[in-house]
Design an enzyme around this catalytic site. Structure first.
Site, PDB file in Angstrom:
ATOM      1  N   HIS A 269      -3.488   7.092   6.178  1.00 39.46           N
ATOM      2  CA  HIS A 269      -3.669   5.800   5.506  1.00 39.46           C
ATOM      3  C   HIS A 269      -5.053   5.251   5.852  1.00 39.46           C
ATOM      4  O   HIS A 269      -5.781   4.800   4.979  1.00 39.46           O
ATOM      5  CB  HIS A 269      -2.562   4.844   5.932  1.00 39.46           C
ATOM      6  CG  HIS A 269      -2.511   3.587   5.134  1.00 39.46           C
ATOM      7  ND1 HIS A 269      -2.384   3.590   3.758  1.00 39.46           N
ATOM      8  CD2 HIS A 269      -2.558   2.278   5.502  1.00 39.46           C
ATOM      9  CE1 HIS A 269      -2.377   2.346   3.319  1.00 39.46           C
ATOM     10  NE2 HIS A 269      -2.480   1.523   4.355  1.00 39.46           N
TER      11      HIS A 269
ATOM     12  N   CYS B 171       0.798  -1.231   0.000  1.00 38.90           N
ATOM     13  CA  CYS B 171       0.000   0.000   0.000  1.00 38.90           C
ATOM     14  C   CYS B 171       0.830   1.281   0.000  1.00 38.90           C
ATOM     15  O   CYS B 171       0.278   2.368  -0.162  1.00 38.90           O
ATOM     16  CB  CYS B 171      -0.944   0.005   1.205  1.00 38.90           C
ATOM     17  SG  CYS B 171      -1.899  -1.502   1.353  1.00 38.90           S
TER      18      CYS B 171
ATOM     19  N   HIS C 275     -10.228   1.225  -0.320  1.00 42.55           N
ATOM     20  CA  HIS C 275      -8.794   0.957  -0.291  1.00 42.55           C
ATOM     21  C   HIS C 275      -8.402   0.432  -1.666  1.00 42.55           C
ATOM     22  O   HIS C 275      -8.784  -0.670  -2.059  1.00 42.55           O
ATOM     23  CB  HIS C 275      -8.473  -0.073   0.797  1.00 42.55           C
ATOM     24  CG  HIS C 275      -7.011  -0.216   1.073  1.00 42.55           C
ATOM     25  ND1 HIS C 275      -6.036   0.023   0.136  1.00 42.55           N
ATOM     26  CD2 HIS C 275      -6.334  -0.579   2.200  1.00 42.55           C
ATOM     27  CE1 HIS C 275      -4.850  -0.180   0.655  1.00 42.55           C
ATOM     28  NE2 HIS C 275      -5.004  -0.550   1.925  1.00 42.55           N
TER      29      HIS C 275
END
Length: 358
Positions: free
Chosen positions: A250, A125, A284
């Protein structure tokens, strides 16, 4: 290093400005791109992630043509973040080209007719921020005069199954930092940035990178190295914590990530800087997550004359077992937004932070 142009597509829209405006309004949509994506005739590259990438390229075609005319085909580099490439397509095609992690970067080089450096970045990520540090090294070491960098990922069965096996996928919309949070929502996106040594645009003031070496899929709970990545970015930019006007988190909505990130943010900023996670809005996007979130930060600087903050959308029930951080509410404005930070933390303890400025 300057971002002289950028484009993006996700479930919230087909351009950075549209995506930003919908995010500020707290628009909630299904976690899939609705835009009509371009067709790719070459079977080696006919992947959903590449169609998402090509959508972003087409929005930048005039700028890219100018770049090639100015610097030449050998001096424009490509750095593309990705996590899944064509793993779903490969199940039917059995074409090994479809599972090459460098397929999107190779595709972009081919369709643009470039002849210089190209590479993929795949660090889970954090990939979408690490493309900027890679691009910066290419420019600083005179390997390239300009770099086209970004990230793309399409929805894929494999990561959905993998994250489900880890029991971190929520059946409802993600609510990061809530006491009721139950996990993430998987989505898809693409974002592309034109980077040059000089020019008019958004400044990449710095990046900061660290590694936890703690666990394959769980972040170190105290956020020590995540905080150090933020501190490195601040130091590299010559800034202090109170010079940052906003932080894009995040913010996956998982128990472990939110604990780590709240600890890290509090170590660096306490509760003095407004922060928000935009994954409840965009989902996400895995290898493209940090790319779409960086694009949102760019749009905040570029298309935001009233200085609205990106809101933190959740149920309002903060987890009081976490350090208290300053979550931005919908409709919140500042007198100025000059410097913004975006964070990304991936599997294996890979931490990346970028600071952007007007």
């Amino acid at each position: 290093m300057i971002i002289t142009d950028f484009s993006a597509v996700c479930n919230l829209g087909e351009s950075p400005e549209e995506i930003f405006n919908n995010a500020c309004r707290g628009v909630l949509r299904e976690f899939r791109i609705d835009a009509k994506l371009p067709v790719i005739s070459d079977e080696n590259y006919n992947l959903r992630c590449n169609r998402i990438l090509l959508h972003c390229v087409n929005r930048l075609k005039d700028k890219i043509d100018l770049l090639i005319g100015k610097y030449g085909k050998k001096r424009v580099g490509i750095v593309i973040a990705n996590a899944n490439t064509g793993i779903d397509e490969f199940e039917d095609s059995e074409n090994p080209e479809h599972i090459k992690i460098g397929n999107p970067a190779e595709f972009l080089k081919k369709i643009l007719g470039l002849e210089g450096f190209y590479c993929a970045v795949s660090t889970a990520c954090s990939s979408g921020i690490k493309v900027f540090s890679t691009a910066e090294r290419l420019l600083e070491n005179d390997i390239c005069d300009a770099v086209i960098a970004g990230g793309c990922d399409g929805l894929s069965r494999l990561p959905i199954a993998g994250f489900s096996a880890l029991e971190v996928v929520s059946e409802t919309r993600s609510i990061p930092f809530s006491k009721n949070r139950s996990g993430m929502n998987i989505s898809e996106a693409g974002a592309l940035f034109v980077l040059e040594k000089e020019g008019k645009g958004i400044k990449v003031l710095s990046t900061g990178e660290t590694s936890d070496a703690y666990h394959a899929s769980t972040p170190e709970p105290e956020g020590i190295e995540a905080a150090r990545a933020m501190e490195l970015a601040l130091s590299n930019a010559g800034l202090k914590a109170d010079d940052i006007d906003y932080v894009n988190l995040h913010g996956t909505g998982t128990k472990a990530n939110d604990l780590m990130e709240a600890n890290a943010i509090y170590k660096v900023f306490a509760d003095k800087v407004p922060v928000s996670a935009t994954k409840p809005l965009t989902g996400h996007c895995l290898g493209a997550a940090a790319s779409i979130e960086t694009a949102l930060c760019c749009a905040m600087l570029e298309y935001n004359p009233e200085n609205y903050l990106l809101p933190h959308i959740y149920d309002g029930q903060y987890d009081n077992s976490l350090p208290k951080i300053r979550l931005a509410k919908k409709g919140k404005k500042l007198s100025k937004i000059q410097n913004v930070m975006c964070t990304a933390f991936g599997f294996g303890g890979t931490n990346a932070v970028i600071i952007l400025g007007k």
